[in-house]
Design an enzyme around this catalytic site. Sequence first.
Site, PDB file in Angstrom:
ATOM      1  N   HIS A  46      63.134  63.480   7.627  1.00  0.00           N
ATOM      2  CA  HIS A  46      64.067  63.144   8.709  1.00  0.00           C
ATOM      3  C   HIS A  46      63.380  63.115  10.071  1.00  0.00           C
ATOM      4  CE1 HIS A  46      64.989  67.605   9.232  1.00  0.00           C
ATOM      5  NE2 HIS A  46      65.082  67.229  10.492  1.00  0.00           N
TER       6      HIS A  46
ATOM      7  N   ASP B 102      62.537  66.911   1.656  1.00  0.00           N
ATOM      8  CA  ASP B 102      62.556  66.385   3.028  1.00  0.00           C
ATOM      9  C   ASP B 102      61.152  66.423   3.658  1.00  0.00           C
ATOM     10  OD1 ASP B 102      63.212  65.593   5.582  1.00  0.00           O
ATOM     11  OD2 ASP B 102      64.918  66.949   5.789  1.00  0.00           O
TER      12      ASP B 102
ATOM     13  N   SER C 129      62.176  71.863  12.503  1.00  0.00           N
ATOM     14  CA  SER C 129      62.033  70.921  11.400  1.00  0.00           C
ATOM     15  C   SER C 129      60.579  70.497  11.293  1.00  0.00           C
ATOM     16  CB  SER C 129      62.892  69.686  11.639  1.00  0.00           C
ATOM     17  OG  SER C 129      64.186  69.928  11.190  1.00  0.00           O
TER      18      SER C 129
HETATM   19  N1  ARG Z   1      70.430  69.561   9.249  1.00  0.00           N
HETATM   20  C1  ARG Z   1      69.061  69.214   9.446  1.00  0.00           C
HETATM   21  C2  ARG Z   1      68.774  69.145  10.948  1.00  0.00           C
HETATM   22  O1  ARG Z   1      69.457  69.665  11.732  1.00  0.00           O
HETATM   23  C3  ARG Z   1      68.699  67.961   8.720  1.00  0.00           C
HETATM   24  C4  ARG Z   1      69.237  66.717   9.310  1.00  0.00           C
HETATM   25  C5  ARG Z   1      68.842  65.461   8.575  1.00  0.00           C
HETATM   26  N2  ARG Z   1      69.678  65.195   7.407  1.00  0.00           N
HETATM   27  C6  ARG Z   1      70.920  64.623   7.438  1.00  0.00           C
HETATM   28  N3  ARG Z   1      71.608  64.532   6.355  1.00  0.00           N
HETATM   29  N4  ARG Z   1      71.439  64.134   8.538  1.00  0.00           N
HETATM   30  O2  ARG Z   1      68.323  68.306  11.613  1.00  0.00           O
HETATM   31  N1  GLU Z   2      67.012  69.999  10.789  1.00  0.00           N
HETATM   32  C1  GLU Z   2      66.737  70.698  12.012  1.00  0.00           C
HETATM   33  C2  GLU Z   2      65.713  69.965  12.881  1.00  0.00           C
HETATM   34  O1  GLU Z   2      65.679  68.777  12.897  1.00  0.00           O
HETATM   35  C3  GLU Z   2      66.286  72.058  11.676  1.00  0.00           C
HETATM   36  C4  GLU Z   2      67.435  72.789  11.207  1.00  0.00           C
HETATM   37  C5  GLU Z   2      67.865  73.816  12.196  1.00  0.00           C
HETATM   38  O2  GLU Z   2      68.550  73.481  13.169  1.00  0.00           O
HETATM   39  O3  GLU Z   2      67.443  74.948  11.962  1.00  0.00           O
HETATM   40  O4  GLU Z   2      64.968  70.544  13.633  1.00  0.00           O
END
Ligand code: ARG
Ligand code: GLU
Length: 696
Positions: free
Chosen positions: A83, A219, A627
């Site tokens: 991502h 991921d 991330s």
């Molecule tokens: N929750 C994770 C973050 O905050 C992954 C986001 C990417 N994945 C998604 N399904 N949108 O960024």
């Molecule tokens: N998916 C998040 C990011 O893009 C990390 C998840 C979180 O917020 O801990 O940094």
Amino acid sequence: MRLLKLLILFITIQVSAQQGGMWIPSLLEGMNEQEMTNLGSKLTAKDIYDVNNSSLKDAIGHFNGGCTTEIISGKGLILTNHHCGFSQIQSHSSLENDYLKDGFWAMNLEEELPNEGLFVEFIVSIEDVTTQVLSGITDTMTEKEKQSSIDKNSNAIQKQTKTEAWQATKVKSFYQGNQYFLFVTERFEDIRLVGAPPSSIGKFGSDTDNWVFPRHTGDFSLFRIYADENNHPAKYSKTNKPYKPKHHLPVSLDGIEEGDFTLVFGFPGRTNEYLPSVAIEHITQEYNPSNIAIREAALKVIDAKMKSSDATRIKYASKQARIANAWKKWIGENLGIEKSNAVVNRKTFENNYAKALKTKKLDKKYGHILPEFDRLYGDFSKINIKRRNFIEVFLVTNELMQMTFRAYQMETAAKTNPNSFENAKAALVSRLKGIHKNYDVQVDKDVYKAVMPLYSNNVDISIYDKTAFTDLKSALQLLEGSPKEVFKKLNKDVAYKYAKPLIEEFINTIDAEFQKKNTSISALQKQYMKALMEALPNARYFPDANSTLRVTYGQVRGYSPRDAVYYQPVSYLDGIMEKYIAGDYEFDVPKKLRDLHASKDYGQYADSNGKVPVCFLGTNHTTGGNSGSPAIDAQGNLIGLNFDRVWEGTMSDMNYDPEICRNIMVDLRYILFIVDKYAGATHLIDEMTLVHPKKK
Ligand code: ARG
Ligand code: GLU
């Protein structure tokens, strides 16, 4: 039996007391080093951060300013999340070469793909410059005067600092302006795409699984840093060579088990750990719910349209993911705050703090702070909500309003400075093209109908029938001609005429008032931080995240999200097959991966139980920006790739609780398994340093 219970209680308290926090890597000696050792680490503070010798920090980069990445070979190979590399992968994709759908693997250096604008930044050194930055600042100065002195001093420090030609400096504020650090950095700008799994692996489970466990998402994506002939940072050039790093992380093949030490090293973006209870109440009881409601209204429309049409699904995939990501996070945040009784606990804490102020005779100096917070938040909450709701409607969910907002920015910029007309127009044209690339007027109109009533009583659907903005060609025609002609046409457009007073109210009244009140709150928060440290000097204080390099540590641990439910800390490939739904856009599984599972062709990547691990949980305190951060074992080897947190634990941005806050990592063995067995990119495995730290 009783003794055993007591002992277990004691151990749990011990363990929980030593976790949480995002620490400054140059200041780990002493307390942090001791805590890490207690958790099972064999690393010294110098192994992690050393200015004179190579150390772990030399392998950790800030990926494009938003994510984290780490070097995993002597030839500049770097690892981050799928991502995080998503927009690069997307930009190389076409109908013929759909790398988002099918994945991409460069089989040699020549096939690696350059990415304009993408950069990776490393930290060369970190130095405390608080005294210099705060010199000449007095209590009688206004906040504005203070800030301008701070800026002047910071600039002077940066000028005095000797650096190499390819390095840069920045000064950053910590502990809400009570401490300042100087960073020397190196920024590499020739970063090439090396590999990415198909989305059915890299984004497996998509929104349904986002922010939750059990998780089965691979991921990850791979890039490579290129440098000039002297191994220094350089702009893209065909003649650049793979970067030879000072350090790269060895990769452990021995995996993890519950209780193992983990260290996560990266660039967390933003946290608010020292808020007063009144702020937490405001955020979770008023602010979050209003923004959740707006996103929910928009998602209801978008989701339904995406389900009924493939074309809409593709067009709105990325927009929908962005809206849904924070929407789901805020719901989890509220759940966690409620479940952990955070507001009540913080009030108890505040009572103890107030008592300590009295005992230490500090109440004269600081006793006003908490009542002042109550007063300021009482005054601030309405405008904070109104301002954010505007942003949610005009800049996040509704595209027609976004186009009028950008057009308004163009008009004001060009009217303030007539020379800037062409530039402002070009910026607007590129915005409009960007929006129209994936625009469906029917979807947008329904989104407008759903979200605008949540912001204003002034709702007029008929603007959609007459505005030029909903069609790219006619929108661009609005911008043809002299500035005068453009302004005239613009101000005749129905949507622009409708939106302009709302935008002006936002800029001149709402945002202006917000900024004023927010400045007072920040100034008070700075005093509060200082007061806390003086009143309760023995507590652990880590600075809130501010997109600088930090260390957080913990252990591999499962957790109980609710009564009678316990989540094991590790998920396996078998679980992917349990979730598999043929042809589904979230839970499809590529045939090759199903075949590998069926034939159990796992090579050296299976656990001792014969299964391939996919994701695991830890008690590391992370946030957005972490991330792509490496999870490192007790000896400094790479064992996981951080990419998410569990739902109830997202409150850790305000209230880290070791009982329910968990970060989610991809197990490195799954990544190696995909690179090797799924993609056949064995040359990448060969350039890594694979180790067996657990086998003697
Ligand atoms: N929750 C994770 C973050 O905050 C992954 C986001 C990417 N994945 C998604 N399904 N949108 O960024
Ligand atoms: N998916 C998040 C990011 O893009 C990390 C998840 C979180 O917020 O801990 O940094």
